[in-house]
Design a protein around this motif. Structure first.
Motif, PDB file in Angstrom:
ATOM      1  N   ILE A  20       0.956  -1.224   0.107  1.00  0.00           N
ATOM      2  CA  ILE A  20       0.012  -0.121  -0.002  1.00  0.00           C
ATOM      3  C   ILE A  20       0.951   1.367   0.224  1.00  0.00           C
ATOM      4  O   ILE A  20       0.523   2.229  -0.450  1.00  0.00           O
ATOM      5  CB  ILE A  20      -1.079  -0.181   1.231  1.00  0.00           C
ATOM      6  CG1 ILE A  20      -2.283   1.117   0.909  1.00  0.00           C
ATOM      7  CG2 ILE A  20      -0.196   0.193   2.368  1.00  0.00           C
ATOM      8  CD1 ILE A  20      -3.460   0.834   1.900  1.00  0.00           C
ATOM      9  N   GLU A  21       1.833   1.171   0.459  1.00  0.00           N
ATOM     10  CA  GLU A  21       2.757   2.540   0.577  1.00  0.00           C
ATOM     11  C   GLU A  21       3.243   2.927  -0.796  1.00  0.00           C
ATOM     12  O   GLU A  21       3.109   3.915  -1.032  1.00  0.00           O
ATOM     13  CB  GLU A  21       4.004   2.328   1.538  1.00  0.00           C
ATOM     14  CG  GLU A  21       3.728   2.412   3.170  1.00  0.00           C
ATOM     15  CD  GLU A  21       3.747   0.833   3.672  1.00  0.00           C
ATOM     16  OE1 GLU A  21       3.456  -0.001   2.982  1.00  0.00           O
ATOM     17  OE2 GLU A  21       3.401   0.763   4.780  1.00  0.00           O
ATOM     18  N   ALA A  22       3.738   1.963  -1.403  1.00  0.00           N
ATOM     19  CA  ALA A  22       4.184   1.960  -2.878  1.00  0.00           C
ATOM     20  C   ALA A  22       3.133   2.554  -3.648  1.00  0.00           C
ATOM     21  O   ALA A  22       3.160   3.467  -4.607  1.00  0.00           O
ATOM     22  CB  ALA A  22       4.849   0.755  -3.112  1.00  0.00           C
ATOM     23  N   GLU A  23       1.902   1.796  -3.579  1.00  0.00           N
ATOM     24  CA  GLU A  23       0.625   2.279  -4.417  1.00  0.00           C
ATOM     25  C   GLU A  23       0.368   3.741  -4.043  1.00  0.00           C
ATOM     26  O   GLU A  23       0.099   4.520  -4.966  1.00  0.00           O
ATOM     27  CB  GLU A  23      -0.407   1.301  -4.168  1.00  0.00           C
ATOM     28  CG  GLU A  23      -1.406   1.294  -5.301  1.00  0.00           C
ATOM     29  CD  GLU A  23      -1.022   1.058  -6.628  1.00  0.00           C
ATOM     30  OE1 GLU A  23      -1.762   1.342  -7.586  1.00  0.00           O
ATOM     31  OE2 GLU A  23       0.234   0.563  -7.037  1.00  0.00           O
ATOM     32  N   VAL A  24       0.106   4.088  -2.711  1.00  0.00           N
ATOM     33  CA  VAL A  24      -0.192   5.399  -2.559  1.00  0.00           C
ATOM     34  C   VAL A  24       0.906   6.613  -2.983  1.00  0.00           C
ATOM     35  O   VAL A  24       0.573   7.568  -3.663  1.00  0.00           O
ATOM     36  CB  VAL A  24      -0.132   5.593  -0.981  1.00  0.00           C
ATOM     37  CG1 VAL A  24      -0.224   7.197  -0.391  1.00  0.00           C
ATOM     38  CG2 VAL A  24      -1.460   4.936  -0.408  1.00  0.00           C
TER      39      VAL A  24
ATOM     40  N   GLN B  20      -4.047  13.307  -3.797  1.00  0.00           N
ATOM     41  CA  GLN B  20      -3.580  13.783  -2.195  1.00  0.00           C
ATOM     42  C   GLN B  20      -3.987  12.964  -1.214  1.00  0.00           C
ATOM     43  O   GLN B  20      -5.092  12.125  -1.629  1.00  0.00           O
ATOM     44  CB  GLN B  20      -4.257  15.249  -2.034  1.00  0.00           C
ATOM     45  CG  GLN B  20      -3.599  16.287  -2.890  1.00  0.00           C
ATOM     46  CD  GLN B  20      -4.019  17.685  -2.332  1.00  0.00           C
ATOM     47  OE1 GLN B  20      -5.209  17.704  -1.866  1.00  0.00           O
ATOM     48  NE2 GLN B  20      -3.369  18.593  -2.736  1.00  0.00           N
ATOM     49  N   LEU B  21      -3.068  12.199  -0.460  1.00  0.00           N
ATOM     50  CA  LEU B  21      -3.555  11.357   0.708  1.00  0.00           C
ATOM     51  C   LEU B  21      -4.332  12.143   1.511  1.00  0.00           C
ATOM     52  O   LEU B  21      -4.245  13.286   2.065  1.00  0.00           O
ATOM     53  CB  LEU B  21      -2.350  11.028   1.504  1.00  0.00           C
ATOM     54  CG  LEU B  21      -2.406  10.079   2.407  1.00  0.00           C
ATOM     55  CD1 LEU B  21      -2.799   8.721   1.781  1.00  0.00           C
ATOM     56  CD2 LEU B  21      -0.983   9.723   3.211  1.00  0.00           C
TER      57      LEU B  21
ATOM     58  N   MET C  99      -5.652   0.407   5.199  1.00  0.00           N
ATOM     59  CA  MET C  99      -6.309   1.022   4.526  1.00  0.00           C
ATOM     60  C   MET C  99      -5.729   2.687   4.172  1.00  0.00           C
ATOM     61  O   MET C  99      -5.144   3.018   5.030  1.00  0.00           O
ATOM     62  CB  MET C  99      -7.752   1.166   4.914  1.00  0.00           C
ATOM     63  CG  MET C  99      -8.367  -0.258   5.178  1.00  0.00           C
ATOM     64  SD  MET C  99      -9.744  -0.185   6.133  1.00  0.00           S
ATOM     65  CE  MET C  99     -10.882   0.474   4.629  1.00  0.00           C
ATOM     66  N   ALA C 100      -6.187   3.200   3.109  1.00  0.00           N
ATOM     67  CA  ALA C 100      -5.910   4.595   2.756  1.00  0.00           C
ATOM     68  C   ALA C 100      -6.978   5.248   1.841  1.00  0.00           C
ATOM     69  O   ALA C 100      -7.432   4.643   1.023  1.00  0.00           O
ATOM     70  CB  ALA C 100      -4.499   4.748   2.099  1.00  0.00           C
ATOM     71  N   ASP C 101      -6.979   6.452   2.352  1.00  0.00           N
ATOM     72  CA  ASP C 101      -8.108   7.165   1.448  1.00  0.00           C
ATOM     73  C   ASP C 101      -7.201   8.425   0.594  1.00  0.00           C
ATOM     74  O   ASP C 101      -6.469   9.004   1.242  1.00  0.00           O
ATOM     75  CB  ASP C 101      -9.140   8.002   2.136  1.00  0.00           C
ATOM     76  CG  ASP C 101     -10.364   6.793   2.781  1.00  0.00           C
ATOM     77  OD1 ASP C 101     -10.457   5.912   1.865  1.00  0.00           O
ATOM     78  OD2 ASP C 101     -10.615   6.969   3.870  1.00  0.00           O
ATOM     79  N   LEU C 102      -7.377   8.415  -0.540  1.00  0.00           N
ATOM     80  CA  LEU C 102      -6.774   9.522  -1.379  1.00  0.00           C
ATOM     81  C   LEU C 102      -7.819  10.444  -2.042  1.00  0.00           C
ATOM     82  O   LEU C 102      -9.049   9.874  -2.166  1.00  0.00           O
ATOM     83  CB  LEU C 102      -5.796   8.995  -2.525  1.00  0.00           C
ATOM     84  CG  LEU C 102      -4.426   8.248  -1.995  1.00  0.00           C
ATOM     85  CD1 LEU C 102      -4.920   6.589  -2.127  1.00  0.00           C
ATOM     86  CD2 LEU C 102      -3.590   8.469  -2.593  1.00  0.00           C
TER      87      LEU C 102
ATOM     88  N   TYR D 160      -9.592  15.680  -8.954  1.00  0.00           N
ATOM     89  CA  TYR D 160     -10.968  16.203  -9.269  1.00  0.00           C
ATOM     90  C   TYR D 160     -11.712  16.468  -7.780  1.00  0.00           C
ATOM     91  O   TYR D 160     -12.955  16.806  -7.658  1.00  0.00           O
ATOM     92  CB  TYR D 160     -11.804  15.534 -10.203  1.00  0.00           C
ATOM     93  CG  TYR D 160     -10.892  15.112 -11.251  1.00  0.00           C
ATOM     94  CD1 TYR D 160     -10.518  16.089 -12.307  1.00  0.00           C
ATOM     95  CD2 TYR D 160     -10.508  13.779 -11.633  1.00  0.00           C
ATOM     96  CE1 TYR D 160      -9.642  15.645 -13.375  1.00  0.00           C
ATOM     97  CE2 TYR D 160      -9.542  13.551 -12.633  1.00  0.00           C
ATOM     98  CZ  TYR D 160      -9.144  14.463 -13.371  1.00  0.00           C
ATOM     99  OH  TYR D 160      -8.282  14.241 -14.511  1.00  0.00           O
ATOM    100  N   GLY D 161     -11.191  15.849  -6.831  1.00  0.00           N
ATOM    101  CA  GLY D 161     -11.801  15.804  -5.329  1.00  0.00           C
ATOM    102  C   GLY D 161     -12.472  14.747  -4.888  1.00  0.00           C
ATOM    103  O   GLY D 161     -12.944  14.621  -3.893  1.00  0.00           O
TER     104      GLY D 161
END
Length: 123
Positions: free
Chosen positions: A71-75, A84-85, A98-101, A105-106
């Protein structure tokens, strides 16, 4: 690389997550594969239906998370492409992160690295 849809999380406001889990278990014909006080996940033909008790129905809508490895590399890759993270990469237990970006376009783009989830499982 993005590997496919993994999770559709439905924000619920329920006074009793155990009762909601029992109801969905009955509706879906199976018990959850991930069962914690903060989240309950069902594997449905290679996709996840998740119950998130702290959500607010009608405001956040359904949140979708796309499966990734590393996930770090993909983010980092997606941020380099202009996203933007939104928050931080979160460890939610049992090796699941998990991560939300926000895309350029928002829009929210959710990623999940879940070593417990078997996309090939058929139930």
């Amino acid at each position: 690389m993005i590997k496919g849809l993994r999770s559709a999380i439905y924000p619920l406001r329920v006074p009793d997550l155990q009762a909601a889990k029992a109801w969905y278990s009955q509706v879906l014909g199976q018990e959850p594969y991930f069962d914690q006080p903060f989240y309950v996940g069902f594997n449905l033909g290679g996709f996840e239906l998740g119950l998130w008790p702290e959500g607010e129905p009608g405001t956040a809508g359904c949140r979708v998370y796309w499966g990734v490895e590393g996930i770090e590399a993909e983010v980092a890759r997606i941020v380099q492409l202009g996203a933007q993270l939104h928050g931080k990469i979160e460890d939610v237990g049992e090796g699941i992160r998990m991560a939300d970006l926000r895309d350029p376009y928002g829009n929210l783009l959710g990623l999940i690295e879940n070593p417990l989830f078997d996309a090939h499982a058929v139930r």
